[in-house]
Scaffold this active site. Structure first.
Site, PDB file in Angstrom:
ATOM      1  N   VAL A  69      18.062  46.519 -46.225  1.00 38.17           N
ATOM      2  CA  VAL A  69      16.707  47.073 -46.170  1.00 38.17           C
ATOM      3  C   VAL A  69      15.847  46.193 -47.069  1.00 38.17           C
ATOM      4  O   VAL A  69      16.315  45.692 -48.082  1.00 38.17           O
ATOM      5  CB  VAL A  69      16.647  48.545 -46.656  1.00 38.17           C
ATOM      6  CG1 VAL A  69      17.405  49.447 -45.715  1.00 38.17           C
ATOM      7  CG2 VAL A  69      17.201  48.681 -48.056  1.00 38.17           C
ATOM      8  N   CYS A  70      14.597  45.961 -46.692  1.00 38.59           N
ATOM      9  CA  CYS A  70      13.754  45.021 -47.433  1.00 38.59           C
ATOM     10  C   CYS A  70      12.295  45.475 -47.411  1.00 38.59           C
ATOM     11  O   CYS A  70      11.917  46.351 -46.625  1.00 38.59           O
ATOM     12  CB  CYS A  70      13.837  43.617 -46.835  1.00 38.59           C
ATOM     13  SG  CYS A  70      15.468  42.852 -46.959  1.00 38.59           S
TER      14      CYS A  70
END
Length: 395
Positions: free
Chosen positions: A142-143
């Site tokens: 996730v970013c």
């Protein structure tokens, strides 16, 4: 009685969720304003710089870098294999899986197949293990990515790399095992041909795809995973059974950074290429308005969201959710990032002020490996290792 018990349990669950949503987030904080230049408890150091010579045969390009990072890469691989063994208790099945992964490495497109073989040889690590390392971005990340335009029309691009979701929680140190072990593998890479920079990237040693990069004088690009039922697992299965007309996400971004020559050229490739996994491509350019988020399924472009300062859209934020949907209630990094950008205001936007935004919890969280800042006109890239002291959201 059983039905009554189920109703009671459901009621308790609803009350708990509503309570969690309505309560103040214990992991949030006021927007940071003095985090740059990086220092203090959230800053864990700079990353080493390397040159990758694209004139060398693919199998030789990563030898110096991987030799330097061999010990750290082996630690990372050991952790990944340990997690696989915990799921697959049968040694016979585990050996069969390792053989299948080694075979998978031979099916990858050129030059990535040869680069991965060269990495495995230089690090003295089985080919299948390096293959796993090069494909798990498609599944476990996730970013947060931001592209923004200041009042003069200059573009800025930055991202937090949040990596290692569900890959081993270390209770003693309150951290994700894989996230912690990825930090020593972060490097800044200058890809050169004829002794001239082709593009620059913030990358993981041993990983041949690109997740963050800048083409000097042309465009910047970051990649965020997009969660979908029709996801990377399906694309991987299709590849294994012989359907290989799609791009691995990070191989496509590497190809775009290496071969495209302009913002529009890069945009066209990212919009029209078939993928193995859904993705968000966050693209920045040189001129006013040259910034967009491309929302992709594996086979089609679902949305292109552009900068448009005339309509007041001077920044774009992408985490891991479609912009027309609310983020998952337990993973809302989007709204805190937007709040901090709005407080910063367009006239004050810069790489340092975006670093402040990316340093604010929960945008900064236990999965955050690093923060990368990109600026196209100067071909500038800087990357810092990060930490999120308690109290801090696990993602």
């Amino acid at each position: 009685m059983r039905a009554q018990g189920l109703v009671a349990a459901a009621t308790v669950l609803v009350v708990a969720v509503v309570g969690a949503v309505s309560a103040k987030d214990p992991f949030s904080e006021e927007c940071k304003i003095h985090e740059y230049p990086p220092s203090g408890p959230t800053y864990k150091g700079n990353v080493p710089k390397y040159i990758i010579n694209l004139d060398l045969p693919p199998s030789e390009r990563w030898v110096k870098l991987v030799t330097d990072k061999k010990a750290e890469l082996k630690i990372m691989i050991f952790s990944l294999k340990g997690m696989l063994k915990a799921l697959i208790h049968n040694k016979k099945y585990m050996a069969a899986l390792e053989n299948k992964l080694a075979w998978l490495g031979t099916t990858l497109p050129y030059p990535f197949d040869e680069e991965i073989k060269g990495i495995a040889s230089a690090a003295d690590i089985p080919l299948g293990d390096i293959v796993v390392f090069n494909i798990f971005y498609e599944i476990f990340t996730v970013c947060t990515s931001i592209v923004a335009e200041d009042t003069t029309g200059k573009l800025y691009h930055a991202r937090n790399l949040d990596f290692g979701l569900f890959l081993g929680w270390d209770i003693k140190n309150s951290s994700w095992t894989v996230t912690k072990e990825l930090k020593p593998l972060m490097v800044s890479v200058d890809f050169q041909r004829n002794n001239k920079t082709v593009f620059k990237s913030s990358n993981l040693a041993g990983y041949v795809g690109m997740i963050s990069g800048v083409k000097p004088g042309a465009f910047s690009l970051t990649l965020n995973e997009r969660f979908s039922v029709d996801g990377g697992y399906i694309g991987l299965f299709e590849w294994i059974v012989g359907q290989r007309d799609g791009w691995w996400m990070s191989f496509l971004t590497r190809n775009v950074l290496e071969n495209c020559t302009s913002y529009e050229d890069a945009k066209d490739r990212l919009v029209n290429s078939k993928l193995l996994a859904p993705a968000y491509f966050i693209l920045g350019g040189m001129k006013s308005g040259e910034g967009c988020i491309i929302t992709r399924s594996r086979s089609a472009t679902l949305d292109i969201w552009p900068l448009d300062t005339k309509k007041g859209i001077w920044y774009l934020v992408e985490t891991n959710y479609d912009r027309w949907k609310d983020p998952f209630v337990l993973d809302n990094r989007r709204d805190p990032a937007m709040k901090c950008l709005n407080q910063t205001m367009q006239e004050n936007i810069s790489l340092p002020t975006i670093y402040n935004v990316l340093s604010t919890k929960p945008v900064l969280n236990k999965l955050t490996v690093s923060t990368t800042l990109l600026e196209v006109s100067d071909g500038h890239i800087e990357t810092y290792l990060r930490d999120c002291p308690d109290p801090c959201s696990p993602w």
